[in-house]
Design a protein around this motif. Structure first.
Motif, PDB file in Angstrom:
ATOM      1  N   ARG A  75      11.801   5.686   2.685  1.00 39.61           N
ATOM      2  CA  ARG A  75      11.735   6.541   4.040  1.00 39.61           C
ATOM      3  C   ARG A  75      11.513   5.476   5.354  1.00 39.61           C
ATOM      4  O   ARG A  75      12.365   5.516   6.137  1.00 39.61           O
ATOM      5  CB  ARG A  75      10.767   7.594   4.062  1.00 39.61           C
ATOM      6  N   ILE A  76      10.724   4.489   4.941  1.00 39.89           N
ATOM      7  CA  ILE A  76      10.642   3.583   6.071  1.00 39.89           C
ATOM      8  C   ILE A  76      11.805   2.777   6.385  1.00 39.89           C
ATOM      9  O   ILE A  76      12.380   2.297   7.426  1.00 39.89           O
ATOM     10  CB  ILE A  76       9.202   2.761   5.890  1.00 39.89           C
ATOM     11  N   LYS A  93       1.963   8.375  14.267  1.00 37.38           N
ATOM     12  CA  LYS A  93       1.221   8.759  13.364  1.00 37.38           C
ATOM     13  C   LYS A  93       0.961   7.935  12.127  1.00 37.38           C
ATOM     14  O   LYS A  93       0.199   8.114  11.078  1.00 37.38           O
ATOM     15  CB  LYS A  93       1.586  10.248  12.841  1.00 37.38           C
ATOM     16  N   GLY A  94       1.931   6.933  11.966  1.00 38.08           N
ATOM     17  CA  GLY A  94       1.902   6.133  10.728  1.00 38.08           C
ATOM     18  C   GLY A  94       2.499   6.671   9.589  1.00 38.08           C
ATOM     19  O   GLY A  94       2.214   6.247   8.429  1.00 38.08           O
ATOM     20  N   GLU A  95       3.474   7.728   9.813  1.00 37.09           N
ATOM     21  CA  GLU A  95       3.991   8.440   8.738  1.00 37.09           C
ATOM     22  C   GLU A  95       5.476   8.740   9.056  1.00 37.09           C
ATOM     23  O   GLU A  95       5.863   8.902  10.274  1.00 37.09           O
ATOM     24  CB  GLU A  95       3.286   9.739   8.362  1.00 37.09           C
ATOM     25  N   VAL A  96       6.154   9.054   8.061  1.00 33.56           N
ATOM     26  CA  VAL A  96       7.582   9.331   8.069  1.00 33.56           C
ATOM     27  C   VAL A  96       7.568  10.754   7.160  1.00 33.56           C
ATOM     28  O   VAL A  96       7.357  10.542   6.133  1.00 33.56           O
ATOM     29  CB  VAL A  96       8.478   8.066   7.623  1.00 33.56           C
ATOM     30  N   SER A  97       8.425  11.411   8.010  1.00 35.17           N
ATOM     31  CA  SER A  97       8.597  12.832   7.331  1.00 35.17           C
ATOM     32  C   SER A  97       9.454  12.894   6.324  1.00 35.17           C
ATOM     33  O   SER A  97      10.445  11.777   6.252  1.00 35.17           O
ATOM     34  CB  SER A  97       8.884  13.962   8.058  1.00 35.17           C
ATOM     35  N   GLN A 100       0.742  -1.210   0.167  1.00 39.42           N
ATOM     36  CA  GLN A 100       0.033   0.116   0.006  1.00 39.42           C
ATOM     37  C   GLN A 100       0.792   1.269   0.053  1.00 39.42           C
ATOM     38  O   GLN A 100       0.257   2.436   0.049  1.00 39.42           O
ATOM     39  CB  GLN A 100      -0.781  -0.070   1.307  1.00 39.42           C
ATOM     40  N   CYS A 101       1.976   1.120  -0.011  1.00 33.37           N
ATOM     41  CA  CYS A 101       3.115   2.283  -0.036  1.00 33.37           C
ATOM     42  C   CYS A 101       3.768   2.710  -1.363  1.00 33.37           C
ATOM     43  O   CYS A 101       4.161   1.704  -1.956  1.00 33.37           O
ATOM     44  CB  CYS A 101       4.133   2.131   0.823  1.00 33.37           C
ATOM     45  N   ASP A 102       3.976   3.789  -1.451  1.00 29.62           N
ATOM     46  CA  ASP A 102       4.648   4.231  -2.802  1.00 29.62           C
ATOM     47  C   ASP A 102       6.312   4.140  -2.486  1.00 29.62           C
ATOM     48  O   ASP A 102       6.658   3.813  -1.533  1.00 29.62           O
ATOM     49  CB  ASP A 102       4.144   5.415  -3.259  1.00 29.62           C
ATOM     50  N   LEU A 103       7.036   4.208  -3.610  1.00 29.79           N
ATOM     51  CA  LEU A 103       8.297   3.981  -3.615  1.00 29.79           C
ATOM     52  C   LEU A 103       9.086   5.041  -2.633  1.00 29.79           C
ATOM     53  O   LEU A 103       9.775   4.706  -1.604  1.00 29.79           O
ATOM     54  CB  LEU A 103       9.348   4.114  -4.775  1.00 29.79           C
ATOM     55  N   ASP A 104       8.626   6.183  -2.571  1.00 32.38           N
ATOM     56  CA  ASP A 104       9.183   7.302  -1.572  1.00 32.38           C
ATOM     57  C   ASP A 104       9.000   6.681   0.012  1.00 32.38           C
ATOM     58  O   ASP A 104       9.658   7.062   0.746  1.00 32.38           O
ATOM     59  CB  ASP A 104       8.688   8.708  -1.880  1.00 32.38           C
ATOM     60  N   LEU A 127      11.066   7.321  14.100  1.00 35.61           N
ATOM     61  CA  LEU A 127      10.304   5.635  14.489  1.00 35.61           C
ATOM     62  C   LEU A 127       9.374   6.180  15.424  1.00 35.61           C
ATOM     63  O   LEU A 127       8.225   5.579  15.060  1.00 35.61           O
ATOM     64  CB  LEU A 127      11.535   5.044  15.285  1.00 35.61           C
ATOM     65  N   VAL A 128       9.565   7.222  16.344  1.00 39.55           N
ATOM     66  CA  VAL A 128       8.358   7.702  17.052  1.00 39.55           C
ATOM     67  C   VAL A 128       7.266   8.112  16.351  1.00 39.55           C
ATOM     68  O   VAL A 128       6.118   7.537  16.491  1.00 39.55           O
ATOM     69  CB  VAL A 128       8.964   8.710  18.095  1.00 39.55           C
ATOM     70  N   ARG A 129       7.568   8.876  15.282  1.00 35.89           N
ATOM     71  CA  ARG A 129       6.438   9.449  14.492  1.00 35.89           C
ATOM     72  C   ARG A 129       5.703   8.498  13.696  1.00 35.89           C
ATOM     73  O   ARG A 129       4.551   8.367  13.403  1.00 35.89           O
ATOM     74  CB  ARG A 129       7.069  10.525  13.473  1.00 35.89           C
TER      75      ARG A 129
END
Length: 110
Positions: free
Chosen positions: A45-46, A103-107, A37-41, A97-99
């Protein structure tokens, strides 16, 4: 230190926060990220966050009242399902990791 495996569409990352003095299941708030469900970007980041956690992995992260993040990485390698588990003490956890857990997101900024 085991390297991060190649994570493709079959990979799933499950994050939870564990430990502490009192068991409070509501605070673990497990988060599951399906790479399909994630795009390459987002995947990049993950994976960067996970790479940063590799040297922080601890066999006994939650001593006393210390909380820790449990990261379960399920993936496919050589046509077989496999799993890698990392345990990162909360006080050493990277902000990304905390974010990701919160929030389920990585900046996009480091």
């Amino acid at each position: 230190m085991k390297p991060l495996p190649n994570l493709d569409d079959h990979a799933v990352v499950r994050l939870s926060r564990q430990g502490g003095v009192a068991a409070m299941p509501g605070l673990t708030r497990p988060r599951e990220i399906d790479f399909a469900q994630c795009d390459l970007d987002q995947r990049t980041r993950i994976c960067s966050v996970l790479e940063g956690c590799l040297p922080l992995d601890s066999a006994a992260p939650g001593r006393g009242d210390q909380r820790f993040f449990r990261i379960e990485v399920r993936y496919r390698a050589n046509d077989q399902d496999d799993e890698m588990v990392l345990q990162v003490p909360e006080d050493q956890a990277p902000g990304e990791l905390v974010r990701l857990w919160d929030k389920g997101e990585v900046s996009s900024k480091d």
